[in-house]
Design an enzyme around this catalytic site. Structure first.
Site, PDB file in Angstrom:
ATOM      1  N   ARG A   1      62.879  37.352  58.298  1.00  0.00           N
ATOM      2  CA  ARG A   1      62.278  38.224  59.317  1.00  0.00           C
ATOM      3  C   ARG A   1      63.318  39.235  59.802  1.00  0.00           C
ATOM      4  NH1 ARG A   1      60.560  33.176  62.736  1.00  0.00           N
ATOM      5  NH2 ARG A   1      62.665  32.814  61.984  1.00  0.00           N
TER       6      ARG A   1
ATOM      7  N   LYS B   1      65.351  20.172  64.629  1.00  0.00           N
ATOM      8  CA  LYS B   1      64.145  20.494  65.419  1.00  0.00           C
ATOM      9  C   LYS B   1      63.360  19.256  65.826  1.00  0.00           C
ATOM     10  CE  LYS B   1      63.144  25.038  63.429  1.00  0.00           C
ATOM     11  NZ  LYS B   1      62.263  25.795  62.557  1.00  0.00           N
TER      12      LYS B   1
ATOM     13  N   HIS C   1      53.848  32.916  58.213  1.00  0.00           N
ATOM     14  CA  HIS C   1      53.965  32.007  57.061  1.00  0.00           C
ATOM     15  C   HIS C   1      52.879  32.312  56.032  1.00  0.00           C
ATOM     16  CE1 HIS C   1      55.731  28.910  60.086  1.00  0.00           C
ATOM     17  NE2 HIS C   1      56.738  29.323  59.328  1.00  0.00           N
TER      18      HIS C   1
ATOM     19  N   SER D   1      57.190  29.964  64.956  1.00  0.00           N
ATOM     20  CA  SER D   1      56.393  28.867  65.526  1.00  0.00           C
ATOM     21  C   SER D   1      56.853  28.599  66.952  1.00  0.00           C
ATOM     22  CB  SER D   1      56.557  27.602  64.680  1.00  0.00           C
ATOM     23  OG  SER D   1      56.124  27.830  63.369  1.00  0.00           O
TER      24      SER D   1
END
Ligand code: PNS
Length: 161
Positions: A90, A41, A17, A128
């Site tokens: 990514r 999430k 990040h 994460s």
């Protein structure tokens, strides 16, 4: 003035990040980092904790401001006058989700563009979630997150024992 928003859950912020933040901050006059709710999430840290982790990590980057917001990303963009949403890409798997988000956001407000920055090679495998999982098995996360975040993840892991 070019204003952009870099949104995410940031649960917690990673070096990946931070790489996107540094690069994005170099492209615009003002970059808002928006800690938003992702209903898919369940987070480890509160929005206040996540904001504080990011604020400490971006010390010295003058044109960055960190805010948490409970609402639509596009509404936040309008509130701060941003015309661009910055996201990191990514692996190819990210593309589908990011393209869908970009199209939904474009539908809500056609004036706001999504800009996808390709992650630097070294960070393309970091998320994460994977960092939290690695830490839960006692793995070394020191090169994946800032030191204060590493400490907080380890402490949270102990609390949950
Ligand atoms: O880091 P994440 O979890 O991939 O970030 C996703 C996030 C928080 C940017 C996304 O869930 C979001 O924009 N949430 C706010 C609500 C919203 O605007 N959703 C998109 C339109 S339905």
């Amino acid at each position: 003035m070019h204003i952009a928003v870099y949104p995410g859950s940031f649960d917690p912020i990673t070096n990946g990040h931070l790489d996107i933040i540094r690069r994005a901050a170099g492209l615009v006059d003002k970059l808002y980092i928006a800690v938003l709710i992702n209903k898919q999430k369940k987070c480890m840290f509160t929005p206040q904790e996540r904001v504080a982790f990011i604020q400490k990590a971006v010390t010295g980057i003058e044109n960055v401001e960190v805010i948490s917001y409970d609402g639509l990303l596009v509404e936040f963009c309008k509130k701060v006058g941003a015309k661009a949403i910055i996201k990191g890409l990514r692996v190819i798997m990210d593309y589908e989700a990011e393209a869908q988000m970009a199209l939904i956001n474009k539908k809500i407000d056609p004036d706001i563009e999504t800009v996808l920055l390709v992650a630097t090679e070294n960070y393309s495998f970091i998320s994460s979630s994977v960092i939290k999982e690695l830490a839960s098995y006692g793995g070394d996360i020191s090169c994946l997150v800032p030191a204060h975040v590493q400490k907080a993840i380890i402490e949270k892991g102990r609390e949950q024992l």
